[in-house]
Write an enzyme that holds these catalytic residues in place. Structure first.
Site, PDB file in Angstrom:
ATOM      1  N   GLU A 185       0.864  -1.136   0.289  1.00  0.00           N
ATOM      2  CA  GLU A 185      -0.018  -0.131  -0.076  1.00  0.00           C
ATOM      3  C   GLU A 185       0.886   1.426  -0.005  1.00  0.00           C
ATOM      4  OE1 GLU A 185      -3.341   0.711  -0.509  1.00  0.00           O
ATOM      5  OE2 GLU A 185      -2.523   2.761  -0.435  1.00  0.00           O
TER       6      GLU A 185
ATOM      7  N   HIS B  62     -46.075  -4.074   6.953  1.00  0.00           N
ATOM      8  CA  HIS B  62     -46.881  -2.713   7.184  1.00  0.00           C
ATOM      9  C   HIS B  62     -46.357  -1.722   8.248  1.00  0.00           C
ATOM     10  CE1 HIS B  62     -49.934   0.653   6.324  1.00  0.00           C
ATOM     11  NE2 HIS B  62     -50.178   0.321   7.541  1.00  0.00           N
TER      12      HIS B  62
ATOM     13  N   THR C 206      -9.710   4.087  -1.282  1.00  0.00           N
ATOM     14  CA  THR C 206     -10.812   5.231  -1.551  1.00  0.00           C
ATOM     15  C   THR C 206     -12.062   5.141  -0.694  1.00  0.00           C
ATOM     16  OG1 THR C 206     -10.209   5.209  -3.797  1.00  0.00           O
ATOM     17  CG2 THR C 206     -12.082   6.442  -3.421  1.00  0.00           C
ATOM     18  N   CYS C 207     -12.523   4.123  -0.690  1.00  0.00           N
ATOM     19  CA  CYS C 207     -13.805   3.842   0.083  1.00  0.00           C
ATOM     20  C   CYS C 207     -13.819   4.140   1.161  1.00  0.00           C
ATOM     21  CB  CYS C 207     -14.595   2.581  -0.167  1.00  0.00           C
ATOM     22  SG  CYS C 207     -15.956   2.186   0.816  1.00  0.00           S
TER      23      CYS C 207
ATOM     24  N   GLY D 114      -7.049   0.940   3.147  1.00  0.00           N
ATOM     25  CA  GLY D 114      -8.541   0.907   3.088  1.00  0.00           C
ATOM     26  C   GLY D 114      -8.951   1.625   1.806  1.00  0.00           C
TER      27      GLY D 114
HETATM   28  C1  LIG Z   1     -16.558  10.665  -3.256  1.00  0.00           C
HETATM   29  C2  LIG Z   1     -16.605   9.111  -3.647  1.00  0.00           C
HETATM   30  C3  LIG Z   1     -17.835   8.534  -2.966  1.00  0.00           C
HETATM   31  C4  LIG Z   1     -17.941   7.116  -3.160  1.00  0.00           C
HETATM   32  N1  LIG Z   1     -19.181   6.767  -2.602  1.00  0.00           N
HETATM   33  C5  LIG Z   1     -19.369   5.200  -2.933  1.00  0.00           C
HETATM   34  C6  LIG Z   1     -20.594   4.456  -2.467  1.00  0.00           C
HETATM   35  O1  LIG Z   1     -21.392   5.250  -1.589  1.00  0.00           O
HETATM   36  N2  LIG Z   1     -20.725   3.352  -2.551  1.00  0.00           N
HETATM   37  C7  LIG Z   1     -19.837   2.593  -3.366  1.00  0.00           C
HETATM   38  O2  LIG Z   1     -19.883   1.478  -3.382  1.00  0.00           O
HETATM   39  N3  LIG Z   1     -18.661   3.169  -4.135  1.00  0.00           N
HETATM   40  C8  LIG Z   1     -18.561   4.310  -3.891  1.00  0.00           C
HETATM   41  N4  LIG Z   1     -17.561   5.222  -4.079  1.00  0.00           N
HETATM   42  C9  LIG Z   1     -16.600   4.230  -5.150  1.00  0.00           C
HETATM   43  C10 LIG Z   1     -15.774   3.386  -4.314  1.00  0.00           C
HETATM   44  O3  LIG Z   1     -15.019   4.015  -3.326  1.00  0.00           O
HETATM   45  C11 LIG Z   1     -14.543   2.708  -5.152  1.00  0.00           C
HETATM   46  O4  LIG Z   1     -15.311   2.013  -6.260  1.00  0.00           O
HETATM   47  C12 LIG Z   1     -13.920   1.531  -4.291  1.00  0.00           C
HETATM   48  O5  LIG Z   1     -13.003   2.351  -3.313  1.00  0.00           O
HETATM   49  C13 LIG Z   1     -12.930   0.737  -5.289  1.00  0.00           C
HETATM   50  O6  LIG Z   1     -12.144   0.054  -4.819  1.00  0.00           O
HETATM   51  P1  LIG Z   1     -10.782  -0.309  -5.141  1.00  0.00           P
HETATM   52  O7  LIG Z   1     -10.308  -1.374  -4.362  1.00  0.00           O
HETATM   53  O8  LIG Z   1     -11.038  -0.812  -6.612  1.00  0.00           O
HETATM   54  O9  LIG Z   1      -9.731   0.736  -5.048  1.00  0.00           O
HETATM   55  P2  LIG Z   1      -9.483   1.902  -4.125  1.00  0.00           P
HETATM   56  O10 LIG Z   1     -10.432   1.805  -2.957  1.00  0.00           O
HETATM   57  O11 LIG Z   1      -9.173   3.056  -4.766  1.00  0.00           O
HETATM   58  O12 LIG Z   1      -8.047   1.434  -3.284  1.00  0.00           O
HETATM   59  C14 LIG Z   1      -6.851   1.291  -4.139  1.00  0.00           C
HETATM   60  C15 LIG Z   1      -5.629   1.256  -3.261  1.00  0.00           C
HETATM   61  O13 LIG Z   1      -4.252   1.041  -4.109  1.00  0.00           O
HETATM   62  C16 LIG Z   1      -3.591   1.810  -3.553  1.00  0.00           C
HETATM   63  N5  LIG Z   1      -2.307   2.017  -4.473  1.00  0.00           N
HETATM   64  C17 LIG Z   1      -2.397   2.481  -5.835  1.00  0.00           C
HETATM   65  N6  LIG Z   1      -1.479   2.538  -6.524  1.00  0.00           N
HETATM   66  C18 LIG Z   1      -0.411   1.704  -5.897  1.00  0.00           C
HETATM   67  C19 LIG Z   1       0.684   1.273  -6.099  1.00  0.00           C
HETATM   68  N7  LIG Z   1       1.433   1.638  -7.325  1.00  0.00           N
HETATM   69  N8  LIG Z   1       1.337   0.918  -5.096  1.00  0.00           N
HETATM   70  C20 LIG Z   1       0.749   0.775  -3.987  1.00  0.00           C
HETATM   71  N9  LIG Z   1      -0.547   0.988  -3.677  1.00  0.00           N
HETATM   72  C21 LIG Z   1      -1.147   1.336  -4.648  1.00  0.00           C
HETATM   73  C22 LIG Z   1      -4.354   3.134  -3.360  1.00  0.00           C
HETATM   74  O14 LIG Z   1      -3.316   4.009  -2.484  1.00  0.00           O
HETATM   75  C23 LIG Z   1      -5.474   2.636  -2.676  1.00  0.00           C
HETATM   76  O15 LIG Z   1      -5.035   2.441  -1.213  1.00  0.00           O
HETATM   77  C24 LIG Z   1     -17.286   6.240  -3.994  1.00  0.00           C
HETATM   78  C25 LIG Z   1     -15.996   6.897  -4.676  1.00  0.00           C
HETATM   79  C26 LIG Z   1     -15.888   8.552  -4.205  1.00  0.00           C
HETATM   80  C27 LIG Z   1     -14.763   9.194  -4.779  1.00  0.00           C
END
Ligand SMILES: Cc1cc2nc3c(=O)[nH]c(=O)nc-3n(C[C@H](O)[C@H](O)[C@H](O)COP(=O)(O)OP(=O)(O)OC[C@H]3O[C@@H](n4cnc5c(N)ncnc54)[C@H](O)[C@@H]3O)c2cc1C
Length: 459
Positions: A34, A441, A41-42, A39
């Site tokens: 990481e 209901h 984005t979410c 954790g």
């Molecule tokens: C404002 C906002 C609100 C949202 N609300 C919702 C919601 O209500 N419900 C929902 O289902 N989804 C929601 N989403 C979308 C959801 O957050 C994402 O779809 C989800 O987090 C995707 O998960 P992921 O595992 O693909 O990637 P991410 O959660 O983005 O995790 C990727 C991780 O990889 C790490 N990383 C990246 N590149 C490298 C590298 N080269 N080396 C090491 N680590 C790296 C990053 O630092 C990050 O920690 C929302 C998104 C946003 C922006």
């Protein structure tokens, strides 16, 4: 010399940690990497903090409407933005620290903190270390996109990540982008007390939804005092003292909106540009999404991509489902596939939109014979009792198979109600199963069987 593992997971978002723990639990020697916050984005800048903030904004909204319920509050309703942020930070911290502790205490799992880059098809560098594995799982997610809008370099602006540091009330927040992320922030800040303008390039908000949904959401937001500028085809920025002038060039109205703060919410890009994918010859599409097959394999044997970076979903539940698919295929001999899943998501404006399957527009385009039922929330007892009658529900059914094709439910509790429809869709059962079910209901869900009794041919 590389340290060798059975599997390397890059990223600790919504798929990576569960997959790493599952593989380690199966006796494999696993590394997870990481570069920022555990954790992803979410947990840190997406779902969890925004829904926590939406809850604070709703509390303010309900307090302002308390008089309608006969509840008198002496004095005006004030929002303490520092406290709002503190509450959000506490909820986020619990999740973020929980993921970190979980990973660091899992047997057979080694955590690396740093930026991962492919060196070749089976080796990855992290800082000055080299790791190797036959199986590599990419879960790097995405980030807010920053299109080359005119003047964008001249002004400061916020995105979904930097919004997380805001502990003050922007006087006038201009939200660029009238889609899922932008709308949630727009309503939230309006309820906190900011003046809010949404600037959207397209002719309507959330264009992926049916027109009646876009219109209803626009009315809900406008009724709360949010200004909306559509068809802003030529967006540009200029610094005006400590303010930002956003040129909107819309077909009607003022050509410039002057805001104290600007939020750019115009889509997301995958974090694949700095991952050394070319060194491993991993194929990406034109937008940088890693290309995968129906079981999430990339073009390179042993390398998989999960979550937002593969372009097959943009939600936490799609990322988590990607983990389940890979774990089932690799460990359980269960051939699960991406194409098994049904589109489902919610938009957390208040009232929320719960979506499953096809929209009405998609059903029409498909040319199949279909049935439709619609009901305004004003004809849902539970909504009337709560005094929250905005929105409507639409359900579409295949006229021949009797299976439910899709639903758009905009109204109070509809992010939950949608699951009663979704589960019947997964069961591939005819709509009559849910139509004949006895629901409790008074709930919003009790009206789903009633609606299904009122289906009419889709003209
Ligand atoms: C404002 C906002 C609100 C949202 N609300 C919702 C919601 O209500 N419900 C929902 O289902 N989804 C929601 N989403 C979308 C959801 O957050 C994402 O779809 C989800 O987090 C995707 O998960 P992921 O595992 O693909 O990637 P991410 O959660 O983005 O995790 C990727 C991780 O990889 C790490 N990383 C990246 N590149 C490298 C590298 N080269 N080396 C090491 N680590 C790296 C990053 O630092 C990050 O920690 C929302 C998104 C946003 C922006």
């Amino acid at each position: 010399m590389a340290t060798t593992y059975d599997a390397i997971v890059i990223g600790t978002g919504q798929a990576g940690p569960s997959l790493a723990a599952r593989l380690a639990g199966a006796g494999m020697k696993v590394a997870i990497i990481e570069r920022k916050r555990f954790g992803g984005t979410c947990v840190n800048t997406g779902c969890i903090p925004t829904k926590t903030l939406v809850a604070s904004a709703r509390a303010a909204h309900v307090a302002r409407r308390a008089g309608e319920h006969g509840v008198m509050i002496d004095g005006s309703i004030a929002v303490d933005m520092k406290k709002v942020k503190e509450r959000k930070d506490t909820v986020v911290r619990r999740s973020n620290e929980g993921v970190e502790k979980w990973l660091k205490s899992t047997e057979n799992l080694t955590v690396y903190e740093g930026h991962a880059r492919f060196v070749d098809t089976h080796q990855v560098s992290v800082s000055d270390q080299l790791l190797a594995a036959d199986k590599i799982f990419i879960n790097v997610g995405g980030r807010a996109s920053r299109p080359p809008l005119r003047g964008i370099d001249q002004v400061s602006y916020l995105n979904n990540s930097t919004m997380m540091d805001v502990d003050f009330l922007p006087k006038h927040l201009v939200v660029i982008g009238g889609s899922y992320v932008g709308l949630e922030f727009a309503q939230m800040y309006r309820r906190f007390g900011s003046e809010v303008t949404i600037v959207e390039m397209g002719p309507r908000l959330i264009q992926r939804e049916d027109e009646d949904v876009s219109e209803a959401i626009m009315t809900i937001l406008e009724n709360e005092g949010i200004k909306i500028r559509l068809s802003a085809e030529c967006i540009g920025f200029e610094k005006r003292g400590d303010k930002v002038a956003v040129n909107v060039d819309c077909s009607s109205g003022d050509k410039t909106v002057i805001g104290s703060h600007t939020l750019l919410a115009v889509g997301r890009v995958p974090n694949t540009d700095d991952l050394g994918l070319e060194k491993a010859r991993i194929a990406v599409d034109q937008r940088g999404f890693i290309q995968v097959d129906d079981q999430l394999r990339t073009n390179v044997p042993g390398i998989y991509a999960l979550g937002d970076c593969n372009g097959r979903g943009a939600f936490t539940h799609t990322a988590y489902n990607d983990y389940e698919i890979i774990a089932a295929n690799l460990l359980d001999g269960d051939q699960r596939r991406v194409s098994d899943r049904i589109t489902a998501y919610a938009l957390y404006v208040d009232p929320p939109l719960g979506r499953a399957g096809m929209t009405e527009t998609e059903v029409r385009k498909s040319g199949r014979k279909a049935l439709i039922a619609k009901r305004p929330m004003a004809r849902v007892g539970r909504a009337v009792e709560k005094g929250e009658t905005q929105g409507f529900m639409t359900v579409l059914v295949d006229a021949e198979t009797k299976e439910i094709l899709g639903a758009s439910l905009l109204g109070i509790e509809c992010d939950e109600v949608i699951h009663s429809i979704l589960d019947v869709m997964y069961a591939k059962a005819p709509y009559t199963v849910i139509q004949r079910a006895m629901h409790i209901h008074p709930t919003v869900t009790e009206l789903i069987p009633t609606m299904l009794g009122e289906l009419k041919p889709l003209e």
